[in-house]
Design a protein around this motif. Structure first.
Motif, PDB file in Angstrom:
ATOM      1  N   ALA A  78      71.197  14.715  12.630  1.00  0.00           N
ATOM      2  CA  ALA A  78      70.182  15.183  11.905  1.00  0.00           C
ATOM      3  C   ALA A  78      69.468  16.361  12.794  1.00  0.00           C
ATOM      4  CB  ALA A  78      69.231  14.229  11.394  1.00  0.00           C
ATOM      5  N   ASN A  79      69.099  15.948  14.182  1.00  0.00           N
ATOM      6  CA  ASN A  79      68.601  16.957  14.907  1.00  0.00           C
ATOM      7  C   ASN A  79      69.492  18.172  15.009  1.00  0.00           C
ATOM      8  OD1 ASN A  79      66.411  17.594  16.793  1.00  0.00           O
ATOM      9  ND2 ASN A  79      68.180  17.661  18.312  1.00  0.00           N
ATOM     10  N   THR A  80      70.953  17.799  15.109  1.00  0.00           N
ATOM     11  CA  THR A  80      71.684  19.172  15.556  1.00  0.00           C
ATOM     12  C   THR A  80      71.747  20.031  14.197  1.00  0.00           C
ATOM     13  OG1 THR A  80      72.957  17.929  16.926  1.00  0.00           O
ATOM     14  CG2 THR A  80      74.082  19.758  15.882  1.00  0.00           C
ATOM     15  N   ARG A  81      71.678  19.401  12.861  1.00  0.00           N
ATOM     16  CA  ARG A  81      71.805  19.947  11.623  1.00  0.00           C
ATOM     17  C   ARG A  81      70.376  20.868  11.627  1.00  0.00           C
ATOM     18  NH1 ARG A  81      75.237  18.462   7.718  1.00  0.00           N
ATOM     19  NH2 ARG A  81      76.343  16.255   8.101  1.00  0.00           N
ATOM     20  N   ARG A  82      69.364  20.447  12.042  1.00  0.00           N
ATOM     21  CA  ARG A  82      68.277  21.108  11.947  1.00  0.00           C
ATOM     22  C   ARG A  82      68.158  22.498  12.730  1.00  0.00           C
ATOM     23  NH1 ARG A  82      64.465  21.700  15.639  1.00  0.00           N
ATOM     24  NH2 ARG A  82      65.087  20.152  16.905  1.00  0.00           N
ATOM     25  N   LEU A  83      69.086  22.598  13.761  1.00  0.00           N
ATOM     26  CA  LEU A  83      69.041  23.962  14.538  1.00  0.00           C
ATOM     27  C   LEU A  83      69.565  24.981  13.662  1.00  0.00           C
ATOM     28  CD1 LEU A  83      71.018  22.531  17.762  1.00  0.00           C
ATOM     29  CD2 LEU A  83      68.603  23.172  17.563  1.00  0.00           C
ATOM     30  N   GLY A  84      70.498  24.728  12.655  1.00  0.00           N
ATOM     31  CA  GLY A  84      70.952  25.597  11.769  1.00  0.00           C
ATOM     32  C   GLY A  84      69.964  25.660  10.707  1.00  0.00           C
ATOM     33  N   GLU A  85      69.566  25.037  10.239  1.00  0.00           N
ATOM     34  CA  GLU A  85      68.378  25.134   9.064  1.00  0.00           C
ATOM     35  C   GLU A  85      67.134  25.558   9.476  1.00  0.00           C
ATOM     36  OE1 GLU A  85      67.588  20.876   8.509  1.00  0.00           O
ATOM     37  OE2 GLU A  85      69.671  20.343   7.331  1.00  0.00           O
ATOM     38  N   LYS A  86      66.432  25.767  10.703  1.00  0.00           N
ATOM     39  CA  LYS A  86      65.520  26.665  11.084  1.00  0.00           C
ATOM     40  C   LYS A  86      65.763  28.079  11.138  1.00  0.00           C
ATOM     41  CE  LYS A  86      65.934  26.133  15.960  1.00  0.00           C
ATOM     42  NZ  LYS A  86      65.218  25.839  17.337  1.00  0.00           N
TER      43      LYS A  86
ATOM     44  N   PRO B  34      60.042  17.898  15.410  1.00  0.00           N
ATOM     45  CA  PRO B  34      59.550  19.044  14.473  1.00  0.00           C
ATOM     46  C   PRO B  34      58.529  18.450  13.632  1.00  0.00           C
ATOM     47  CG  PRO B  34      61.517  18.337  13.483  1.00  0.00           C
ATOM     48  CD  PRO B  34      61.439  17.420  14.636  1.00  0.00           C
ATOM     49  N   GLY B  35      58.081  17.259  13.597  1.00  0.00           N
ATOM     50  CA  GLY B  35      56.905  16.781  12.578  1.00  0.00           C
ATOM     51  C   GLY B  35      57.526  17.108  11.168  1.00  0.00           C
ATOM     52  N   ASP B  36      56.605  17.842  10.520  1.00  0.00           N
ATOM     53  CA  ASP B  36      56.968  17.985   9.150  1.00  0.00           C
ATOM     54  C   ASP B  36      57.492  19.313   9.049  1.00  0.00           C
ATOM     55  OD1 ASP B  36      55.620  15.554   8.134  1.00  0.00           O
ATOM     56  OD2 ASP B  36      53.498  16.363   8.152  1.00  0.00           O
ATOM     57  N   GLY B  37      57.856  20.005   9.927  1.00  0.00           N
ATOM     58  CA  GLY B  37      58.320  21.517   9.904  1.00  0.00           C
ATOM     59  C   GLY B  37      60.039  21.373  10.059  1.00  0.00           C
TER      60      GLY B  37
END
Length: 371
Positions: free
Chosen positions: A247-255, A207-210
């Motif tokens: 961390a990538n899996t956590r990002r799924l919910g965060e977005k 996701p880069g910086d996003g």
């Protein structure tokens, strides 16, 4: 008067949803005819650039995953029995971060229930649909105009967040015809998609910086694309429970939590001590109940929910302002109340429900006025 009649037609939500999806840029419909979503199937077969009839209710999501990976923006519609068979594939598309729209038209359950009787019984199914409790964007129309306005927003959310999105409705909203003035429909801007254009090797989940990685279709002429439905790192390589993969899996919910738009209608009256809350088809009864109370000199406020999940924080700010909250929905369990407050509903929250019929405004009025 003649001019007004010239713009007024008999119309159902199915036709509005289909036309709005097409004008917004959805280019493939994949479906299996199931009541009460069958009118959407029928209209879509005439309006979508490509319409694919699936042989069963599992296949549509599998085909949609492939189509989405190839850069198409697919749509399907179903009801609970079909949706139940799609759950694993929705999880797969969620993990692979593939944009698509699933229209879920509720009907009376459990199981096959009654296909021709409406209900609002799938709310709690959608909360926790994704294994691990990750949120999935869910929008629901409150009236026919929303059947036009919300599909483009749902599709834009799917594209911008790289995720499946659910548009939740019910039998009466999509199948019942209403007298409708076409001048109430605003123009729809087509979704313009952008794809990864960098020269560096493409990492499908970086996701880069996003929070959302840029998208690139498989089969493009510039970069290989690796998509993975298992736990993976930013390059899409299977990494089990490695630090980058988790961390990538956590990002799924965060977005989803951070970027899903909060859509609702709030009509607050000065001096009101009661707030009526509803969504989908029962919004009409809630509006009528508020009008009855106000005509009797009783101030009553109204909150109609359009973003169902993830629950916007603003809902709790509004709910906290009222000593009485009346939640109206077409089920016996008070599913929206449980979604908002958990399994122990506070004493100041009253529930108005119905099974096998629509909620009536008079029932809402009684709960607002009850001691």
């Amino acid at each position: 008067m003649e001019a007004d009649r010239a713009h007024r037609v008999l119309l159902d939500g199915s036709r509005l949803i289909v036309e709005a999806c097409v004008q917004a840029g959805a280019d493939v419909y994949v479906g299996y005819p199931i009541t009460p979503a069958n009118l959407i199937f029928s209209y879509a077969s005439q309006r979508f650039p490509v319409a694919l009839p699936a042989p069963d209710e599992i296949t549509p999501l599998q085909w949609m995953a492939g189509l989405s990976a190839a850069g198409f923006l697919p749509v399907t519609a179903t009801s609970f029995p079909g949706f139940a068979l799609m759950v694993e594939s929705i999880n797969m598309a969620y993990m692979m971060e593939l944009p698509m729209l699933i229209i879920l038209v509720q009907r009376l359950g459990p199981s096959t229930g009654t296909a021709t009787v409406g209900a609002q019984g799938d709310v709690l199914l959608l909360d926790g649909l994704i294994s691990g409790g990750y949120p999935l964007p869910v929008f629901c129309p409150a009236d026919l105009e929303d059947c036009w306005r919300l599909p483009p927003i749902a599709l834009r959310t799917a594209v911008d967040l790289r995720t499946p999105v659910v548009l939740l409705s019910s039998k009466e909203m999509v199948m019942t015809q209403h007298s409708f003035d076409l001048r109430r429909l605003s123009p729809i801007e087509p979704i313009r998609r952008s794809f990864y254009r960098g020269s560096a090797p493409y990492r499908a989940y970086d996701p880069g910086d996003g929070l959302v990685p840029p998208f690139l279709p498989v089969g493009n002429e510039r970069h290989p694309v690796r998509l993975n439905a298992s736990t993976h790192d930013r390059s899409g390589i299977l990494r089990s429970a490695g630090e980058e993969a988790i961390a990538n899996t956590r990002r799924l919910g965060e977005k989803i939590e951070a970027l899903t738009p909060a859509l609702y209608e709030l009509d607050e009256q000065e001096g009101a001590r009661a707030l009526i809350v509803s969504y989908d088809i029962t919004s009409g009864a809630a509006r009528e109940a508020a009008a009855i109370l106000r005509a009797q000199g009783v101030p009553a406020s109204l909150l109609l929910i359009r973003t169902l999940l993830p629950i916007p924080a603003i809902y709790y700010e509004v709910l906290a302002r009222y000593p009485r909250v009346v939640i109206a929905e077409e089920n016996a369990q008070g599913q929206l109340a449980r979604l908002l407050f958990g399994w122990r509903t506070p004493d100041h929250v009253r529930r108005v429900g119905a099974v096998g019929r629509m909620v009536r405004p008079e029932g809402i009025v009684r709960e607002v006025l009850a001691p």
